[in-house]
Design a protein around this motif. Structure first.
Motif, PDB file in Angstrom:
ATOM      1  N   SER A 100       0.815  -1.224   0.000  1.00 29.90           N
ATOM      2  CA  SER A 100       0.000   0.000   0.000  1.00 29.90           C
ATOM      3  C   SER A 100       0.844   1.268   0.000  1.00 29.90           C
ATOM      4  O   SER A 100       0.563   2.204  -0.752  1.00 29.90           O
ATOM      5  N   ASP A 101       1.894   1.324   0.828  1.00 35.13           N
ATOM      6  CA  ASP A 101       2.707   2.546   0.860  1.00 35.13           C
ATOM      7  C   ASP A 101       3.430   2.750  -0.464  1.00 35.13           C
ATOM      8  O   ASP A 101       3.579   3.871  -0.940  1.00 35.13           O
ATOM      9  N   ASP A 102       3.876   1.669  -1.103  1.00 32.25           N
ATOM     10  CA  ASP A 102       4.529   1.792  -2.403  1.00 32.25           C
ATOM     11  C   ASP A 102       3.527   2.170  -3.488  1.00 32.25           C
ATOM     12  O   ASP A 102       3.862   2.899  -4.418  1.00 32.25           O
ATOM     13  N   MET A 103       2.299   1.665  -3.383  1.00 29.02           N
ATOM     14  CA  MET A 103       1.254   2.047  -4.345  1.00 29.02           C
ATOM     15  C   MET A 103       1.048   3.565  -4.296  1.00 29.02           C
ATOM     16  O   MET A 103       0.960   4.217  -5.332  1.00 29.02           O
ATOM     17  N   ARG A 104       1.001   4.120  -3.093  1.00 30.01           N
ATOM     18  CA  ARG A 104       0.814   5.565  -2.950  1.00 30.01           C
ATOM     19  C   ARG A 104       2.031   6.326  -3.468  1.00 30.01           C
ATOM     20  O   ARG A 104       1.886   7.331  -4.157  1.00 30.01           O
ATOM     21  N   THR A 105       3.242   5.849  -3.147  1.00 28.61           N
ATOM     22  CA  THR A 105       4.460   6.506  -3.622  1.00 28.61           C
ATOM     23  C   THR A 105       4.486   6.563  -5.143  1.00 28.61           C
ATOM     24  O   THR A 105       4.833   7.576  -5.736  1.00 28.61           O
ATOM     25  N   ARG A 118       2.819 -15.876 -19.871  1.00 29.53           N
ATOM     26  CA  ARG A 118       3.077 -15.349 -21.207  1.00 29.53           C
ATOM     27  C   ARG A 118       2.799 -13.852 -21.189  1.00 29.53           C
ATOM     28  O   ARG A 118       1.769 -13.413 -20.685  1.00 29.53           O
ATOM     29  N   VAL A 119       3.733 -13.077 -21.740  1.00 34.55           N
ATOM     30  CA  VAL A 119       3.602 -11.619 -21.786  1.00 34.55           C
ATOM     31  C   VAL A 119       2.532 -11.262 -22.811  1.00 34.55           C
ATOM     32  O   VAL A 119       2.644 -11.610 -23.980  1.00 34.55           O
ATOM     33  N   ARG A 120       1.488 -10.572 -22.341  1.00 39.44           N
ATOM     34  CA  ARG A 120       0.393 -10.154 -23.231  1.00 39.44           C
ATOM     35  C   ARG A 120       0.489  -8.693 -23.611  1.00 39.44           C
ATOM     36  O   ARG A 120       0.008  -8.302 -24.677  1.00 39.44           O
ATOM     37  N   ALA A 121       1.069  -7.860 -22.751  1.00 42.89           N
ATOM     38  CA  ALA A 121       1.209  -6.430 -23.064  1.00 42.89           C
ATOM     39  C   ALA A 121       2.366  -5.862 -22.245  1.00 42.89           C
ATOM     40  O   ALA A 121       2.645  -6.335 -21.147  1.00 42.89           O
ATOM     41  N   ILE A 122       3.009  -4.839 -22.819  1.00 41.43           N
ATOM     42  CA  ILE A 122       4.096  -4.121 -22.152  1.00 41.43           C
ATOM     43  C   ILE A 122       3.835  -2.628 -22.348  1.00 41.43           C
ATOM     44  O   ILE A 122       3.572  -2.184 -23.471  1.00 41.43           O
ATOM     45  N   HIS A 123       3.904  -1.879 -21.263  1.00 38.84           N
ATOM     46  CA  HIS A 123       3.765  -0.428 -21.323  1.00 38.84           C
ATOM     47  C   HIS A 123       4.952   0.215 -20.606  1.00 38.84           C
ATOM     48  O   HIS A 123       5.221  -0.119 -19.448  1.00 38.84           O
ATOM     49  N   LEU A 124       5.663   1.119 -21.292  1.00 37.15           N
ATOM     50  CA  LEU A 124       6.678   1.929 -20.621  1.00 37.15           C
ATOM     51  C   LEU A 124       5.971   2.843 -19.634  1.00 37.15           C
ATOM     52  O   LEU A 124       4.921   3.412 -19.948  1.00 37.15           O
ATOM     53  N   VAL A 125       6.543   2.977 -18.442  1.00 37.49           N
ATOM     54  CA  VAL A 125       5.984   3.850 -17.413  1.00 37.49           C
ATOM     55  C   VAL A 125       6.814   5.131 -17.394  1.00 37.49           C
ATOM     56  O   VAL A 125       7.974   5.117 -16.979  1.00 37.49           O
ATOM     57  N   HIS A 126       6.225   6.226 -17.893  1.00 36.57           N
ATOM     58  CA  HIS A 126       6.879   7.532 -17.903  1.00 36.57           C
ATOM     59  C   HIS A 126       6.326   8.340 -16.738  1.00 36.57           C
ATOM     60  O   HIS A 126       5.116   8.370 -16.517  1.00 36.57           O
ATOM     61  N   GLN A 127       7.214   9.007 -16.006  1.00 35.49           N
ATOM     62  CA  GLN A 127       6.795   9.822 -14.867  1.00 35.49           C
ATOM     63  C   GLN A 127       7.490  11.167 -14.941  1.00 35.49           C
ATOM     64  O   GLN A 127       8.697  11.234 -15.186  1.00 35.49           O
ATOM     65  N   GLU A 128       6.723  12.223 -14.708  1.00 30.71           N
ATOM     66  CA  GLU A 128       7.313  13.559 -14.623  1.00 30.71           C
ATOM     67  C   GLU A 128       7.724  13.818 -13.177  1.00 30.71           C
ATOM     68  O   GLU A 128       7.010  13.456 -12.242  1.00 30.71           O
ATOM     69  N   TYR A 129       8.891  14.436 -13.007  1.00 32.95           N
ATOM     70  CA  TYR A 129       9.438  14.764 -11.697  1.00 32.95           C
ATOM     71  C   TYR A 129       9.700  16.258 -11.623  1.00 32.95           C
ATOM     72  O   TYR A 129      10.029  16.881 -12.629  1.00 32.95           O
ATOM     73  N   THR A 176      11.141  14.846  -7.161  1.00 33.65           N
ATOM     74  CA  THR A 176      10.051  14.049  -6.602  1.00 33.65           C
ATOM     75  C   THR A 176       8.960  13.889  -7.665  1.00 33.65           C
ATOM     76  O   THR A 176       8.782  14.788  -8.506  1.00 33.65           O
ATOM     77  N   PRO A 177       8.235  12.764  -7.668  1.00 34.15           N
ATOM     78  CA  PRO A 177       7.188  12.561  -8.678  1.00 34.15           C
ATOM     79  C   PRO A 177       6.107  13.640  -8.601  1.00 34.15           C
ATOM     80  O   PRO A 177       5.723  14.074  -7.512  1.00 34.15           O
ATOM     81  N   VAL A 178       5.633  14.070  -9.757  1.00 38.58           N
ATOM     82  CA  VAL A 178       4.526  15.022  -9.836  1.00 38.58           C
ATOM     83  C   VAL A 178       3.238  14.212  -9.941  1.00 38.58           C
ATOM     84  O   VAL A 178       3.070  13.441 -10.894  1.00 38.58           O
ATOM     85  N   PRO A 179       2.347  14.334  -8.943  1.00 36.09           N
ATOM     86  CA  PRO A 179       1.102  13.555  -8.980  1.00 36.09           C
ATOM     87  C   PRO A 179       0.321  13.799 -10.271  1.00 36.09           C
ATOM     88  O   PRO A 179       0.233  14.924 -10.764  1.00 36.09           O
TER      89      PRO A 179
END
Length: 173
Positions: A35-40, A67-78, A89-92
Motif C-alpha cells: 500500500s505505501d509503495d502504491m501511494r508513492t 506469457r507476456v500479453r502487453a508491455i507499457h513503458l511507465v513515464h513519470q514527470e518529476y 520528486t514525482p509530480v502527482p
C-alpha cells in the motif's frame, strides 16, 4: 490462466534483468506491491489491485510464470524539490503509459527543463507488464500491510525490508 499486472522497475532490469517481448514466456520472482509503495508510485489501489513487483534482489518470494500479453513503458514527470537541489520528486497525475512490443534493457532519465517554477524532467521508470499467468503461488504478504486478495500464510515470509528510495540506483542523479 489469469491475467496479472507486474511492475518491472528500470533499475531491476538494468541491473539483473533480461529483455523480453510480447508473446514471450517468462518466469520472475515477484512480490506484492504494498500500500505505501502504491501511494508513492501513484497507482490507484482499486484499479491496480493485486499489482505485483518483479524482484531480483531479495530471496524468499514466489516465482510467477506466464506469457507476456502487453508491455507499457511507465513515464513519470518529476519536479525539483528545491532550486538547485538536484533532487526530484514525482509530480502527482503526471504518469503516462506507452505501449511497446519489447522491454528495453536501459531506461532514460530526462534532462531537467528550465523554465518558470521548479525544474522538471520526465523519466522512464520501468514497464508495466500484463502476464497471462500459468503458474503463480499465492503472493506473500509484505511488512504487515493490508493483505492483497491473493495472499496466503502458507508461503514463507521474506525478511523485513528497509524503506526504499525509488531513485536509488538511477543513473544521472
Amino acid at each position: 490462466m489469469v491475467l496479472r499486472r507486474a511492475l518491472y522497475e528500470s533499475w531491476q532490469m538494468e541491473c539483473c534483468g533480461r529483455t523480453f517481448s510480447v508473446g514471450d514466456e517468462v518466469t520472475w520472482q515477484v512480490m506484492p506491491m504494498e500500500s505505501d509503495d502504491m501511494r508513492t508510485w501513484g497507482w490507484d489501489e482499486e484499479e491496480y489491485a493485486g499489482l505485483l513487483r518483479v524482484e531480483h534482489h531479495s530471496d524468499g518470494w514466489p516465482t510467477a510464470t506466464g506469457r507476456v500479453r502487453a508491455i507499457h513503458l511507465v513515464h513519470q514527470e518529476y519536479a525539483e524539490t528545491a532550486p538547485g537541489s538536484r533532487s526530484f520528486t514525482p509530480v502527482p497525475g503526471r504518469r503516462t503509459l506507452e505501449p511497446v512490443d519489447s522491454c528495453p534493457k536501459w531506461f532514460g532519465c530526462g534532462e531537467p527543463a528550465d523554465g518558470p517554477g521548479p525544474r522538471r524532467r520526465r523519466n522512464t521508470d520501468g514497464v508495466l507488464v500484463t502476464l497471462d499467468v500459468t503458474d503463480l503461488p499465492e503472493a506473500v504478504p509484505g511488512r504487515g500491510h493490508r493483505r492483497q486478495p491473493s495472499v496466503t500464510s502458507a508461503m514463507p515470509a521474506a525478511p523485513p525490508r528497509e524503506p526504499r528510495d525509488r531513485r536509488r540506483g538511477r543513473r544521472g542523479q
